[in-house]
Design a protein around this motif. Structure first.
Motif, PDB file in Angstrom:
ATOM      1  N   ARG A  88       0.796  -1.231   0.000  1.00  0.00           N
ATOM      2  CA  ARG A  88       0.000   0.000   0.000  1.00  0.00           C
ATOM      3  C   ARG A  88       0.830   1.283   0.000  1.00  0.00           C
ATOM      4  NH1 ARG A  88      -3.217  -0.197   5.182  1.00  0.00           N
ATOM      5  NH2 ARG A  88      -4.242   1.633   4.317  1.00  0.00           N
ATOM      6  N   ARG A  89       2.105   1.181   0.295  1.00  0.00           N
ATOM      7  CA  ARG A  89       2.912   2.399   0.453  1.00  0.00           C
ATOM      8  C   ARG A  89       3.505   2.871  -0.881  1.00  0.00           C
ATOM      9  NH1 ARG A  89       3.910   3.438   5.854  1.00  0.00           N
ATOM     10  NH2 ARG A  89       3.203   1.709   7.175  1.00  0.00           N
ATOM     11  N   ILE A  90       3.448   4.183  -1.078  1.00  0.00           N
ATOM     12  CA  ILE A  90       4.104   4.816  -2.223  1.00  0.00           C
ATOM     13  C   ILE A  90       5.098   5.832  -1.667  1.00  0.00           C
ATOM     14  CG2 ILE A  90       3.820   6.180  -4.317  1.00  0.00           C
ATOM     15  CD1 ILE A  90       0.924   5.212  -4.441  1.00  0.00           C
ATOM     16  N   LEU A  91       6.346   5.715  -2.068  1.00  0.00           N
ATOM     17  CA  LEU A  91       7.357   6.696  -1.694  1.00  0.00           C
ATOM     18  C   LEU A  91       7.454   7.719  -2.819  1.00  0.00           C
ATOM     19  CD1 LEU A  91      10.200   4.472  -0.179  1.00  0.00           C
ATOM     20  CD2 LEU A  91       8.025   5.205   0.823  1.00  0.00           C
ATOM     21  N   ASP A 112      -6.878   3.759  -0.499  1.00  0.00           N
ATOM     22  CA  ASP A 112      -6.181   3.508   0.765  1.00  0.00           C
ATOM     23  C   ASP A 112      -4.664   3.418   0.618  1.00  0.00           C
ATOM     24  OD1 ASP A 112      -8.538   3.446   2.262  1.00  0.00           O
ATOM     25  OD2 ASP A 112      -8.884   1.345   1.752  1.00  0.00           O
ATOM     26  N   ALA A 113      -4.104   4.107  -0.358  1.00  0.00           N
ATOM     27  CA  ALA A 113      -2.646   4.162  -0.465  1.00  0.00           C
ATOM     28  C   ALA A 113      -2.077   4.946   0.711  1.00  0.00           C
ATOM     29  CB  ALA A 113      -2.229   4.820  -1.780  1.00  0.00           C
ATOM     30  N   LEU A 114      -0.930   4.529   1.182  1.00  0.00           N
ATOM     31  CA  LEU A 114      -0.212   5.247   2.234  1.00  0.00           C
ATOM     32  C   LEU A 114       0.950   5.984   1.593  1.00  0.00           C
ATOM     33  CD1 LEU A 114      -0.084   2.461   4.981  1.00  0.00           C
ATOM     34  CD2 LEU A 114      -1.670   4.407   4.835  1.00  0.00           C
ATOM     35  N   LEU A 115       0.939   7.295   1.689  1.00  0.00           N
ATOM     36  CA  LEU A 115       1.967   8.110   1.030  1.00  0.00           C
ATOM     37  C   LEU A 115       3.067   8.469   2.009  1.00  0.00           C
ATOM     38  CD1 LEU A 115      -0.321  10.530  -1.015  1.00  0.00           C
ATOM     39  CD2 LEU A 115       0.433   8.207  -1.588  1.00  0.00           C
ATOM     40  N   GLU A 116       4.293   8.223   1.611  1.00  0.00           N
ATOM     41  CA  GLU A 116       5.450   8.639   2.390  1.00  0.00           C
ATOM     42  C   GLU A 116       6.210   9.671   1.578  1.00  0.00           C
ATOM     43  OE1 GLU A 116       7.495   6.490   4.989  1.00  0.00           O
ATOM     44  OE2 GLU A 116       5.991   4.949   5.349  1.00  0.00           O
ATOM     45  N   TRP A 117       6.283  10.891   2.125  1.00  0.00           N
ATOM     46  CA  TRP A 117       6.889  12.007   1.402  1.00  0.00           C
ATOM     47  C   TRP A 117       8.364  12.099   1.747  1.00  0.00           C
ATOM     48  CZ3 TRP A 117       3.919  13.957  -2.276  1.00  0.00           C
ATOM     49  CH2 TRP A 117       2.529  13.779  -2.161  1.00  0.00           C
ATOM     50  N   LEU A 131      15.216   8.637   2.054  1.00  0.00           N
ATOM     51  CA  LEU A 131      14.647   7.596   1.196  1.00  0.00           C
ATOM     52  C   LEU A 131      15.058   6.212   1.691  1.00  0.00           C
ATOM     53  CD1 LEU A 131      13.128   6.720  -1.362  1.00  0.00           C
ATOM     54  CD2 LEU A 131      15.277   6.987  -2.619  1.00  0.00           C
ATOM     55  N   ALA A 132      16.334   6.048   2.016  1.00  0.00           N
ATOM     56  CA  ALA A 132      16.816   4.758   2.511  1.00  0.00           C
ATOM     57  C   ALA A 132      16.109   4.372   3.807  1.00  0.00           C
ATOM     58  CB  ALA A 132      18.326   4.815   2.716  1.00  0.00           C
ATOM     59  N   ALA A 133      15.889   5.351   4.690  1.00  0.00           N
ATOM     60  CA  ALA A 133      15.217   5.074   5.960  1.00  0.00           C
ATOM     61  C   ALA A 133      13.775   4.646   5.729  1.00  0.00           C
ATOM     62  CB  ALA A 133      15.270   6.308   6.853  1.00  0.00           C
ATOM     63  N   ALA A 134      13.098   5.298   4.772  1.00  0.00           N
ATOM     64  CA  ALA A 134      11.706   4.939   4.480  1.00  0.00           C
ATOM     65  C   ALA A 134      11.613   3.534   3.900  1.00  0.00           C
ATOM     66  CB  ALA A 134      11.108   5.956   3.506  1.00  0.00           C
ATOM     67  N   ILE A 135      12.587   3.160   3.070  1.00  0.00           N
ATOM     68  CA  ILE A 135      12.592   1.805   2.509  1.00  0.00           C
ATOM     69  C   ILE A 135      12.856   0.776   3.602  1.00  0.00           C
ATOM     70  CG2 ILE A 135      13.852   0.243   0.977  1.00  0.00           C
ATOM     71  CD1 ILE A 135      14.323   2.666  -0.874  1.00  0.00           C
ATOM     72  N   THR A 136      13.825   1.060   4.444  1.00  0.00           N
ATOM     73  CA  THR A 136      14.193   0.117   5.512  1.00  0.00           C
ATOM     74  C   THR A 136      13.052  -0.098   6.504  1.00  0.00           C
ATOM     75  OG1 THR A 136      16.502   0.780   5.312  1.00  0.00           O
ATOM     76  CG2 THR A 136      15.861  -0.326   7.346  1.00  0.00           C
ATOM     77  N   ALA A 137      12.261   0.967   6.734  1.00  0.00           N
ATOM     78  CA  ALA A 137      11.187   0.872   7.728  1.00  0.00           C
ATOM     79  C   ALA A 137      10.087  -0.085   7.300  1.00  0.00           C
ATOM     80  CB  ALA A 137      10.612   2.261   7.995  1.00  0.00           C
ATOM     81  N   HIS A 138       9.760  -0.118   5.990  1.00  0.00           N
ATOM     82  CA  HIS A 138       8.639  -0.952   5.525  1.00  0.00           C
ATOM     83  C   HIS A 138       8.990  -1.596   4.179  1.00  0.00           C
ATOM     84  CE1 HIS A 138       6.065   0.817   8.644  1.00  0.00           C
ATOM     85  NE2 HIS A 138       6.550   1.988   8.287  1.00  0.00           N
TER      86      HIS A 138
END
Length: 395
Positions: A88-91, A112-117, A131-138
């Protein structure tokens, strides 16, 4: 004489593209038909696809013609998101073009997409650490990453290789909006695809082709859910009778810039540097937005903030003087708003409102630059006086 310095919005049609368009429009035949006229139209269409593919070093089958760059972006983002369910997540990087922003916002509101800015730095470049932190988190819930190749407002070039490497480590597809970069920067889809990029969006009217046709370069092994359903044309990805004449014209424009791209890049850099030097001489307080290093920005882009001025005032005053430029900011319902790109870069609302985007292209000459620099002093002085008057308290 009107001096046109808004090539980032659209650039004039190449004469050869106009001729090709007009000639192809006289050809009768649906390229899906099996009779000789239909097969002739199909031959023209597939030859056009080959030329567009060659311009970005992709396989012809990877070229999916669309009605615009906006449609290509929508198809990539929504199609990848749906195909990657239940992720569901879009970076998405802050400061993207509205075709991207509105697509992901729609998915958030309706699917219901979850957006990570992902934030930008002061130059408009994506923060790779974030960006690396957002990828590592989920890592297992990310549907896709979408990023612009070079910002359409300030011209900053993004580090695509580094972005793709971060995504590839977790098998996350990357969509690249290359609409603003196409024709100005080399785009090698074979290299990008090997690095982990799944899709690249293009538009013909940015390179001297017609309005109303774009392309999604889609990796042959990349699955997307289509936006349109019908005849199943183009790998079942984009149904609809294809516009042969527009494709032929697009192909002429795509073929034209290939051989001389390096020389044109250098020519535009030289003209852009004349613009930057001239603006700084006329308005020393003006702030150059984007990467000041030539290697880090589009060759034809000069984007400034003029403290104490409204960008719209400068635009209209230059327009009266016969020079067409852009503010690069969004306007909704006729109300000027600060550029979301500049705000994402940390600029104040005042700095963002005083923005002016000057973009050069194939038809730009030194005389055009000189005309801009002759018109700018009076326009800047008048806009500055108007800005001062607006700040004087009323009794």
């Amino acid at each position: 004489m009107v001096v046109y310095l808004d090539h980032a919005a659209t650039t004039p049609l190449l004469p050869a593209a106009i001729t090709a368009y007009a000639e192809a429009m006289t050809v009768v035949g649906n390229p899906a038909s099996v009779h000789s006229q239909g097969q002739n139209a199909k031959r023209m269409l597939e030859e056009a696809r080959e030329h567009v593919a060659a311009s970005v070093n992709s396989d012809p089958i990877e070229v999916v013609f669309t009605g615009s760059g906006t449609e290509a972006i929508n198809l990539a983002i929504k199609g990848l998101f749906w195909a990657r369910a239940p992720r569901r997540r879009i970076l998405v990087a802050e400061g993207e073009h509205h075709a991207t922003l509105d697509s992901v916002d729609w998915l958030a509101a309706h699917d219901d997409a979850l957006l990570e800015w992902i934030p930008l730095d002061r130059l408009g470049r994506i923060n790779l650490t974030a960006l690396a932190a957002a990828i590592t988190a989920h890592p297992d819930d990310i549907a896709l990453i979408t990023v612009i190749a070079a910002n359409n407002e300030v011209g900053t070039i993004q580090p695509l290789a580094e972005i793709a490497a971060l995504a590839a480590a977790h098998d996350i597809p990357v969509h690249v909006d290359a609409v603003a970069a196409y024709g100005h920067l080399p785009i090698d889809f074979a290299v990008l695809s090997a690095a982990g990029v799944s899709a690249v969006s293009l538009s013909a009217h940015k390179i001297g082709g017609p309005v109303g046709i774009g392309a999604l370069i889609l990796g042959r092994r990349t699955a997307v859910v289509p936006l349109l359903h019908g005849g199943g044309q183009q790998r079942q990805v984009r149904s609809g009778t294809q516009d042969v004449a527009a494709a032929v014209s697009f192909a002429v424009a795509a073929s034209a810039f290939g051989a001389g791209q390096r020389a044109e890049h250098a020519r535009l850099e030289g003209l852009r540097d004349l613009v930057i030097a001239g603006v700084r001489r006329i308005a020393p307080a003006a702030i150059l937005n984007g990467d000041p290093d030539s290697a880090g920005r589009l060759p034809g882009n000069a984007h400034f903030s003029f403290p104490g001025c409204e960008g719209d005032s400068l635009l209209f005053l230059l327009d009266v003087a016969g020079v067409s430029v852009s503010t690069g900011s969004a306007c909704q319902a006729g109300i000027p708003e600060p550029s979301h790109v500049l705000r994402a870069m940390g600029r104040t609302a005042v700095e963002s409102r005083g923005a002016l985007r000057i973009t050069l292209g194939r038809t730009t000459t030194e005389d055009d630059v000189a005309a801009l620099l002759r018109a700018l002093p009076a326009a800047h002085a008048q806009a500055e006086r108007a800005g001062m008057a607006d700040r004087v308290p009323r009794a």
